[in-house]
Write an enzyme that holds these catalytic residues in place. Sequence first.
Site, mmCIF file in Angstrom:
data_model
loop_
_atom_site.group_PDB
_atom_site.id
_atom_site.type_symbol
_atom_site.label_atom_id
_atom_site.label_comp_id
_atom_site.label_asym_id
_atom_site.label_seq_id
_atom_site.Cartn_x
_atom_site.Cartn_y
_atom_site.Cartn_z
ATOM 1 N N GLU A 111 44.700 19.619 10.982
ATOM 2 C CA GLU A 111 43.486 19.210 10.278
ATOM 3 C C GLU A 111 42.626 18.431 11.270
ATOM 4 O OE1 GLU A 111 45.138 17.247 6.876
ATOM 5 O OE2 GLU A 111 46.192 19.064 6.249
ATOM 6 N N ARG A 144 0.813 -1.212 0.000
ATOM 7 C CA ARG A 144 0.000 0.000 0.000
ATOM 8 C C ARG A 144 0.852 1.271 0.000
ATOM 9 N NH1 ARG A 144 -3.392 1.519 5.091
ATOM 10 N NH2 ARG A 144 -2.935 -0.657 5.556
#
Length: 491
Positions: free
Chosen positions: A413, A281
Amino acid sequence: MTVYLNGESLDFSKIERVINKREHVAIDNGAMQKITISRQAVEKHLSAGEVIYGINTGFGKFSDQLISKDNIEKLQINLLRSHACAVGEPFSEKIVRLMLLLRANALTKGYSGVRPVVIHALLDCLNQGVIPVVPSQGSLGASGDLAPLAHLALVLVGEGTAVYKDEEMHGLDALKAAGLSPISLQAKEGLALINGTQAMTATACAAYMDAMHLMQSADRTAALTFEALRGVEEALWEESHQVRAFPEQSQVAASLMRQLKGSRLMTHQGDLRVQDAYSLRCIPQVHGAILRVLNRVKEDLIIEMNAATDNPLIFAESGHVISGGNFHGEPIAFAMDFLGIAISELANISERRVERLVNPQLNNGLPAFLSAEPGLQSGFMITQYVAASLVSENKVLAHPASVDSIPSSGNQEDHVSMGTTAARKAVQIIVNAKKVMAIEALCAAQAADLHGSELLAGRTYDFYQTIRARVPFVAEDQSLSAAIEKVAEIL
């Protein structure tokens, strides 16, 4: 035909032409002036003795280390050699070709400060079929895809490893075999080749294209299952989807209705049941939501494939050289995590339909496990196990990579995207989902035969025939592994 790059207008239609049709790629004449001016700006700053990251400084934590003018060119080749330490299985040829294309396009944008010869070297490899061998593991997704792109770039200077005409060889030998010559790098150029997001973006583009192809098959497969389980048609009617207003949901519902037109297996509310289970459905709602994710992913990828992701960026008009963070892959990491989740759900709902097809308590009168002789033969019982296993694996792979970060380069970093990991996971999720859907298609075709394939709608019958051209009706127990792979190829 030729695809021309200008750093602004690359899209998926052009990518398809290059990757699938092998069309020639060249630099657009209008872009050459931008490239030349950007390079002149680099040389001007260098002549003025200015300190600029990556041109006359070290990299990462070494950014405060000045490099003498005599060593500037050596700095660039050292960068490629030291950063080419990726591991694992190599990226596919398709992905490496995309990496070459995307990196060339980014440099053509005119903010990277490279000479035209560098871009030509990338395009020569792409056009002549020199495919660098690029290990797939080792990128943090910021500062770009350093390790993978270093392997790519080494071939341009006659080092590394490449495949030419299906033979793996030293990079220099591959260039010579293709009639090409290695280039020598000047200031900024080594960094410009590796400081970008092209490994993750190439992988992401490949994943997106495969996912879209799979979505096209998903509706066909679901429609065949809808008939096999004698689905209730009203759930697909347009008016209920219009009031929710997601266009992709309505698009899927309309697609299913077109494919099911003329079916003699479809039912209406109250014929056999009032409503179906959610895996039938809610196909428009689930498939539509997945399609919506893919549309958003496409938007992000088109932006990124035409982006300047270098560091530093050279702005010739203003005279600025900006050390920023466009190499950070967070947009692609998010996009690929979302794509992975979406395709995992595509497999998830497909497996639930497989269960309904084989389970005698749920399949509306079909033989248990679609077996020709239930009990004596197990039929498709274990195919549902395989689908469940793949769906479970996808749930593990769908855990987002973008929520993880490990600092690198001496904590310079200190936040990374893991975007390449996200893209690589998405590729595997798609591979798994394709096999789950192949199992659904096999089961649906078997059920159609048991009902009578002549009762199918015209379009679903065509799809059924495509399957049957590769895999016949299963009348006796047999290994279905090869059958699953054959149907997966169709999808």
